[in-house]
Design an enzyme around this catalytic site. Sequence first.
Site, PDB file in Angstrom:
ATOM      1  CE  LYS A 248      -2.055  -1.089   3.896  1.00 55.48           C
ATOM      2  NZ  LYS A 248      -1.347  -2.366   4.209  1.00 55.48           N
TER       3      LYS A 248
ATOM      4  NE  ARG B 148      -4.905   0.009   9.191  1.00 60.09           N
ATOM      5  CZ  ARG B 148      -3.676  -0.406   8.958  1.00 60.09           C
ATOM      6  NH1 ARG B 148      -3.350  -1.650   9.120  1.00 60.09           N
ATOM      7  NH2 ARG B 148      -2.769   0.440   8.587  1.00 60.09           N
TER       8      ARG B 148
ATOM      9  NE  ARG C 161       7.819  -2.518   6.252  1.00 58.00           N
ATOM     10  CZ  ARG C 161       6.487  -2.378   6.385  1.00 58.00           C
ATOM     11  NH1 ARG C 161       5.789  -1.798   5.433  1.00 58.00           N
ATOM     12  NH2 ARG C 161       5.887  -2.810   7.454  1.00 58.00           N
TER      13      ARG C 161
ATOM     14  NE  ARG D  17       6.170  -0.508  10.202  1.00 61.26           N
ATOM     15  CZ  ARG D  17       5.049  -0.486   9.452  1.00 61.26           C
ATOM     16  NH1 ARG D  17       5.066   0.099   8.259  1.00 61.26           N
ATOM     17  NH2 ARG D  17       3.947  -1.024   9.893  1.00 61.26           N
TER      18      ARG D  17
ATOM     19  NE  ARG E 214       1.784  -5.013  11.018  1.00 56.50           N
ATOM     20  CZ  ARG E 214       2.868  -4.841  10.266  1.00 56.50           C
ATOM     21  NH1 ARG E 214       4.034  -5.353  10.658  1.00 56.50           N
ATOM     22  NH2 ARG E 214       2.784  -4.174   9.144  1.00 56.50           N
TER      23      ARG E 214
HETATM   24  P1  AP5 Z   1       4.845  -1.591   1.860  1.00 60.04           P
HETATM   25  O1  AP5 Z   1       4.504  -0.756   0.694  1.00 60.04           O
HETATM   26  O2  AP5 Z   1       5.619  -0.976   2.951  1.00 60.04           O
HETATM   27  O3  AP5 Z   1       3.534  -2.348   2.398  1.00 60.04           O
HETATM   28  P2  AP5 Z   1       2.272  -1.771   3.191  1.00 60.04           P
HETATM   29  O4  AP5 Z   1       1.057  -2.386   2.574  1.00 60.04           O
HETATM   30  O5  AP5 Z   1       2.334  -0.298   3.291  1.00 60.04           O
HETATM   31  O6  AP5 Z   1       2.540  -2.492   4.573  1.00 60.04           O
HETATM   32  P3  AP5 Z   1       2.467  -1.911   6.069  1.00 60.04           P
HETATM   33  O7  AP5 Z   1       3.211  -2.902   6.914  1.00 60.04           O
HETATM   34  O8  AP5 Z   1       2.889  -0.499   6.122  1.00 60.04           O
HETATM   35  O9  AP5 Z   1       0.945  -2.036   6.323  1.00 60.04           O
HETATM   36  P4  AP5 Z   1       0.219  -2.012   7.661  1.00 60.04           P
HETATM   37  O10 AP5 Z   1      -1.149  -1.792   7.191  1.00 60.04           O
HETATM   38  O11 AP5 Z   1       0.411  -3.226   8.478  1.00 60.04           O
HETATM   39  O12 AP5 Z   1       0.991  -0.896   8.499  1.00 60.04           O
HETATM   40  P5  AP5 Z   1       0.623   0.605   8.817  1.00 60.04           P
HETATM   41  O13 AP5 Z   1       1.863   1.367   8.923  1.00 60.04           O
HETATM   42  O14 AP5 Z   1      -0.439   1.075   7.914  1.00 60.04           O
HETATM   43  O15 AP5 Z   1       5.642  -2.879   1.303  1.00 60.04           O
HETATM   44  C1  AP5 Z   1       6.154  -3.860   2.198  1.00 60.04           C
HETATM   45  C2  AP5 Z   1       7.550  -4.316   1.727  1.00 60.04           C
HETATM   46  O16 AP5 Z   1       7.412  -5.023   0.497  1.00 60.04           O
HETATM   47  C3  AP5 Z   1       8.523  -3.164   1.447  1.00 60.04           C
HETATM   48  O17 AP5 Z   1       9.817  -3.573   1.826  1.00 60.04           O
HETATM   49  C4  AP5 Z   1       8.441  -2.980  -0.080  1.00 60.04           C
HETATM   50  O18 AP5 Z   1       9.654  -2.492  -0.610  1.00 60.04           O
HETATM   51  C5  AP5 Z   1       8.118  -4.389  -0.560  1.00 60.04           C
HETATM   52  N1  AP5 Z   1       7.223  -4.418  -1.720  1.00 60.04           N
HETATM   53  C6  AP5 Z   1       6.120  -3.630  -1.936  1.00 60.04           C
HETATM   54  N2  AP5 Z   1       5.517  -3.970  -3.086  1.00 60.04           N
HETATM   55  C7  AP5 Z   1       6.237  -5.009  -3.615  1.00 60.04           C
HETATM   56  C8  AP5 Z   1       6.117  -5.815  -4.794  1.00 60.04           C
HETATM   57  N3  AP5 Z   1       5.113  -5.617  -5.672  1.00 60.04           N
HETATM   58  N4  AP5 Z   1       7.030  -6.794  -5.001  1.00 60.04           N
HETATM   59  C9  AP5 Z   1       8.029  -7.014  -4.102  1.00 60.04           C
HETATM   60  N5  AP5 Z   1       8.213  -6.288  -2.972  1.00 60.04           N
HETATM   61  C10 AP5 Z   1       7.310  -5.305  -2.723  1.00 60.04           C
HETATM   62  O19 AP5 Z   1      -0.033   0.446  10.267  1.00 60.04           O
HETATM   63  C11 AP5 Z   1       0.799   0.088  11.370  1.00 60.04           C
HETATM   64  C12 AP5 Z   1      -0.035   0.013  12.638  1.00 60.04           C
HETATM   65  O20 AP5 Z   1      -0.631   1.306  12.921  1.00 60.04           O
HETATM   66  C13 AP5 Z   1      -1.237  -0.941  12.624  1.00 60.04           C
HETATM   67  O21 AP5 Z   1      -0.850  -2.264  12.932  1.00 60.04           O
HETATM   68  C14 AP5 Z   1      -2.143  -0.323  13.686  1.00 60.04           C
HETATM   69  O22 AP5 Z   1      -1.697  -0.628  14.981  1.00 60.04           O
HETATM   70  C15 AP5 Z   1      -1.929   1.182  13.465  1.00 60.04           C
HETATM   71  N6  AP5 Z   1      -2.912   1.748  12.512  1.00 60.04           N
HETATM   72  C16 AP5 Z   1      -2.637   2.324  11.303  1.00 60.04           C
HETATM   73  N7  AP5 Z   1      -3.771   2.713  10.693  1.00 60.04           N
HETATM   74  C17 AP5 Z   1      -4.796   2.375  11.529  1.00 60.04           C
HETATM   75  C18 AP5 Z   1      -6.210   2.484  11.441  1.00 60.04           C
HETATM   76  N8  AP5 Z   1      -6.815   3.015  10.364  1.00 60.04           N
HETATM   77  N9  AP5 Z   1      -6.947   2.025  12.484  1.00 60.04           N
HETATM   78  C19 AP5 Z   1      -6.372   1.484  13.572  1.00 60.04           C
HETATM   79  N10 AP5 Z   1      -5.037   1.325  13.713  1.00 60.04           N
HETATM   80  C20 AP5 Z   1      -4.254   1.773  12.687  1.00 60.04           C
HETATM   81 MG    MG Z   2       2.624   1.061   4.871  1.00 56.36          MG
END
Ligand code: AP5
Ligand code: MG
Length: 214
Positions: free
Chosen positions: A13, A88, A127, A160, A171
């Site tokens: 994402k 979410r 990552r 992270r 997660r």
């Molecule tokens: P990346 O693009 O970083 O993936 P992502 O989908 O952004 O993954 P996240 O881990 O950031 O998602 P998340 O939803 O768990 O975390 P968030 O920070 O939102 O890609 C991942 C890796 O793969 C990278 O190394 C990249 O280079 C590689 N990659 C990408 N695309 C690729 C491809 N096509 N091929 C190969 N490699 C690839 O949330 C964190 C925490 O915050 C949550 O757990 C929760 O506690 C809290 N939180 C955030 N938002 C909310 C909400 N709305 N409500 C409640 N709690 C929330």
């Molecule tokens: Mg992300």
Amino acid sequence: MNLVLLGPPGAGKGTQAERISSIYGVPHISTGDIFRDNLKRGTELGRKAKEYMDRGELVPDEVVIGIVRDRLAEPDCDRGFILDGFPRTAAQADALKAMLAETGKAIDHVLNVQVPEEVVVQRLTARRTCRSCGKVFHLVFDPPAREDTCDACGGELYCRDDDREDTVRARLREYEAKTSPLIDYYQREGLLRNINGAASMEEVLQEIRAVVDK
Ligand code: AP5
Ligand code: MG
Ligand code: ZN
């Protein structure tokens, strides 16, 4: 152009949101990035969010919804936005719909980025994220020139806290229980667009562009 990126942790994402944001000139709004930025600055919000994030749980709806409401009210969102990691839960989706309606806006597309669980684990454990500018790398799929240094700003790269395998599994369970019901929710609203997130970064981007440009 008002977009929502939906998908499990590690779906790509953030990676895609960055690219779409620079191509179309609309802001990338990641609730996870907002929490991590608050944590870095030592705010109360950052401390509170960390408790949940470290366990792989969702931060409570009332906290997240207020943050997104404030962010969407900023002038750079007038021409559109890309929401990454919000909504979410069904409550967040209802709140988003209501807050957009207040200003005569609506979501154009919900991009559902689909990837199998084993791909997620492989992506997240390798990552690396820049401590200074937040840029994201992958040691195999998108490696930095030097393993511990950001190519963009020279900052330090780190893994992270919530990317340890046991937290990643937690997660994923939280995603299945609370977030995956949004797939049906947006299907019913006629907004869901399925994207194959297991393809290469470039292929995923092209698939998204095809949807958005149509
Ligand atoms: P990346 O693009 O970083 O993936 P992502 O989908 O952004 O993954 P996240 O881990 O950031 O998602 P998340 O939803 O768990 O975390 P968030 O920070 O939102 O890609 C991942 C890796 O793969 C990278 O190394 C990249 O280079 C590689 N990659 C990408 N695309 C690729 C491809 N096509 N091929 C190969 N490699 C690839 O949330 C964190 C925490 O915050 C949550 O757990 C929760 O506690 C809290 N939180 C955030 N938002 C909310 C909400 N709305 N409500 C409640 N709690 C929330
Ligand atoms: Mg992300
Ligand atoms: Zn950097």
